[in-house]
Design an enzyme around this catalytic site. Structure first.
Site, PDB file in Angstrom:
ATOM      1  N   SER A 182       9.479  81.250-113.937  1.00 12.85           N
ATOM      2  CA  SER A 182       8.493  80.188-114.095  1.00 12.85           C
ATOM      3  C   SER A 182       9.092  78.954-114.782  1.00 12.85           C
ATOM      4  CB  SER A 182       7.284  80.740-114.868  1.00 12.85           C
ATOM      5  OG  SER A 182       6.229  79.818-114.813  1.00 12.85           O
ATOM      6  N   ASP A 206       9.967  82.793-109.167  1.00 14.03           N
ATOM      7  CA  ASP A 206       8.745  82.005-108.993  1.00 14.03           C
ATOM      8  C   ASP A 206       8.752  80.761-109.907  1.00 14.03           C
ATOM      9  OD1 ASP A 206       6.591  82.019-107.209  1.00 14.03           O
ATOM     10  OD2 ASP A 206       5.177  82.502-108.796  1.00 14.03           O
ATOM     11  N   ARG A 222      14.129  69.020-111.674  1.00 10.33           N
ATOM     12  CA  ARG A 222      13.584  70.339-111.333  1.00 10.33           C
ATOM     13  C   ARG A 222      14.696  71.193-110.731  1.00 10.33           C
ATOM     14  NH1 ARG A 222      13.054  70.151-105.779  1.00 10.33           N
ATOM     15  NH2 ARG A 222      12.929  68.032-104.995  1.00 10.33           N
ATOM     16  N   ASP A 224      16.779  73.053-108.201  1.00  9.74           N
ATOM     17  CA  ASP A 224      17.015  73.010-106.759  1.00  9.74           C
ATOM     18  C   ASP A 224      18.474  73.392-106.515  1.00  9.74           C
ATOM     19  OD1 ASP A 224      18.362  70.630-107.533  1.00  9.74           O
ATOM     20  OD2 ASP A 224      18.186  69.921-105.467  1.00  9.74           O
ATOM     21  N   ASP A 227      21.888  72.592-108.510  1.00  9.43           N
ATOM     22  CA  ASP A 227      22.136  72.983-109.902  1.00  9.43           C
ATOM     23  C   ASP A 227      23.194  74.078-110.085  1.00  9.43           C
ATOM     24  OD1 ASP A 227      20.306  71.143-111.031  1.00  9.43           O
ATOM     25  OD2 ASP A 227      18.649  72.426-110.417  1.00  9.43           O
ATOM     26  N   HIS A 276       2.328  85.951-109.976  1.00 10.06           N
ATOM     27  CA  HIS A 276       3.362  85.083-110.544  1.00 10.06           C
ATOM     28  C   HIS A 276       4.448  85.934-111.217  1.00 10.06           C
ATOM     29  CE1 HIS A 276       5.017  81.400-112.024  1.00 10.06           C
ATOM     30  NE2 HIS A 276       4.622  81.527-113.263  1.00 10.06           N
TER      31      HIS A 276
END
Ligand SMILES: *[C@@H]1O[C@H](CO)[C@@H](O)[C@H](O)[C@H]1NC(C)=O
Ligand SMILES: *[C@@H]1O[C@H](CO)[C@@H](O)[C@H](O)[C@H]1NC(C)=O
Ligand SMILES: *[C@@H]1O[C@H](CO)[C@@H](O)[C@H](O)[C@H]1NC(C)=O
Length: 348
Positions: A182, A206, A222, A224, A227, A276
């Site tokens: 998360s 997730d 973020r 992706d 990275d 989740h």
């Protein structure tokens, strides 16, 4: 539901504005790169300075790094970097072994069951330096945007620590695998980015969607595929708490990747932490299987075609033993209770 999201966005914008406006004069440079300004529930402002190194002991507002090895499976050693050094002080760190870093998400901490299970199963099967990041003091903030924003800080601190592992013990970045659930997946994305994307692998369990994919931020904000050398993502609450689209080199969609995952209670609006959390639980289970066994997944364009049995070629494995050569979207089914992996190849 819409009202709640609006509220969250307003708080987020407020935090971002305050950070950029109020400090414009003297500290504009490096915002988001060397420092962040945050606002807590009482509207007190906090300056987070990325230059401050991870230090010894639990202090409010700082992530704590715990090291586990086969010599201290149950007795974590707190890793720290002495002031103004780039070296690590550790008793148990073994430079011959690779590094696995694991962390939790929003409203959670490093003692959560799946995280300890990942640590235990890793050490049972492999001789590793397993580092867990406890950023609970920051993650357990009911104002989600605050925790979301702070993943960048925790990621930067993680990068500093991993840099120190390289400096002190010569463990190269090709021997590092970062695993986060998360918001923890976003932490790892930032850690990878701050390490110039040279980390071998990041697994996003997730990865958090609100304020990363919704609204869609630029890739440097973020997780992706830019990275790490190999980014694999497991989607189990896609479009709600987790990423909806595919941003990794390989994206795995067990049971279509959405709620409700088998065995989870029926969707309760925004409270579906069960689906989740499944990504982390599937991943923990995957570590215990020998090569080529466990969660078998198949490349496919859409779930409907997979469901109809049209995608039965080029099987791959989801989870810890996923091949770094995997590319694209993969689908699979799972059981509704442990063991979640369906071993029968003819299950469709
Ligand atoms: C952060 O800390 C460093 C080193 O202590 C200092 O030079 C720098 O000015 C600080 N940055 C901010 C924005 O306070
Ligand atoms: C460090 O790891 C290597 C290889 O896994 C092992 O042979 C060695 O005994 C370990 N050293 C210590 C002090 O545990
Ligand atoms: C399976 O792999 C082969 C060889 O790499 C490729 O040509 C084919 O398109 C793949 N099939 C699917 C369904 O991905």
């Amino acid at each position: 539901m819409l009202r709640r999201w609006c509220h969250i966005y307003i708080v987020f914008l407020f935090v971002a504005c305050l950070g950029s406006i109020e400090c414009q004069d003297d500290m504009k440079d490096g915002y988001g790169y060397s420092w962040l300004m945050l606002v807590d529930e009482a509207l007190n402002r906090h300056l987070l300075n990325f230059s401050v190194l991870p230090s010894h002991g639990i202090r409010y507002g700082k992530p704590v790094f715990y090291l586990y090895t086969r010599n201290n499976r149950e007795d974590p050693e707190v890793l720290f970097i002495p002031n103004d050094e780039e070296y690590l002080k550790s008793i148990y760190f073994n430079g011959s072994n690779d590094i696995r870093v694991v962390t939790h998400g929003w409203m959670s901490d490093y003692q959560v069951g799946w995280l300890q299970s990942i640590k235990d199963t890793l050490l049972q099967h492999y001789d590793l330096n397993v580092i867990t990041i406890d950023w609970a003091y920051l993650a357990k903030n009911p104002i989600y945007p605050w925790s979301a924003l702070i993943t960048r800080f925790v990621g930067k601190q993680t990068a500093k620590l991993l840099d120190a592992c390289t400096n002190t013990y010569g463990v190269g970045r090709h021997r590092m695998h970062l695993i986060g659930h998360s918001l923890g997946a976003q932490v790892m994305g930032y850690a990878g980015m701050f390490l110039n994307s040279e980390v071998h692998r990041i697994t996003g369990l997730d990865p958090a969607r609100p304020l990363f994919e919704l609204p869609l931020l630029p890739t440097e904000f973020r997780l992706d595929e830019s990275d790490a050398h190999f980014v694999d993502i497991i989607h189990t609450c896609a479009g709600l708490f987790g990423y909806e689209d595919s941003y990794g080199h390989a994206d795995f969609y067990p049971n279509e990747g959405t709620t409700d995952q088998p065995g989870c209670p029926p969707k309760r609006e925004l409270l579906d932490s069960c689906s989740h959390g499944r990504a982390a639980i599937y991943f923990a289970e995957s570590i215990g299987y020998p090569h080529g066994r466990g969660f078998k997944a198949y490349p496919c364009d859409i779930w409907e075609n997979f469901k109809m049995g049209l995608c039965r070629k080029n099987k791959t494995i989801m989870g810890y033993l996923a091949s770094p050569d995997s590319r694209g979207d993969y689908y699979l089914r799972t059981n509704s209770a442990p063991p979640y992996a369906i071993e029968d190849v003819n299950y469709i």
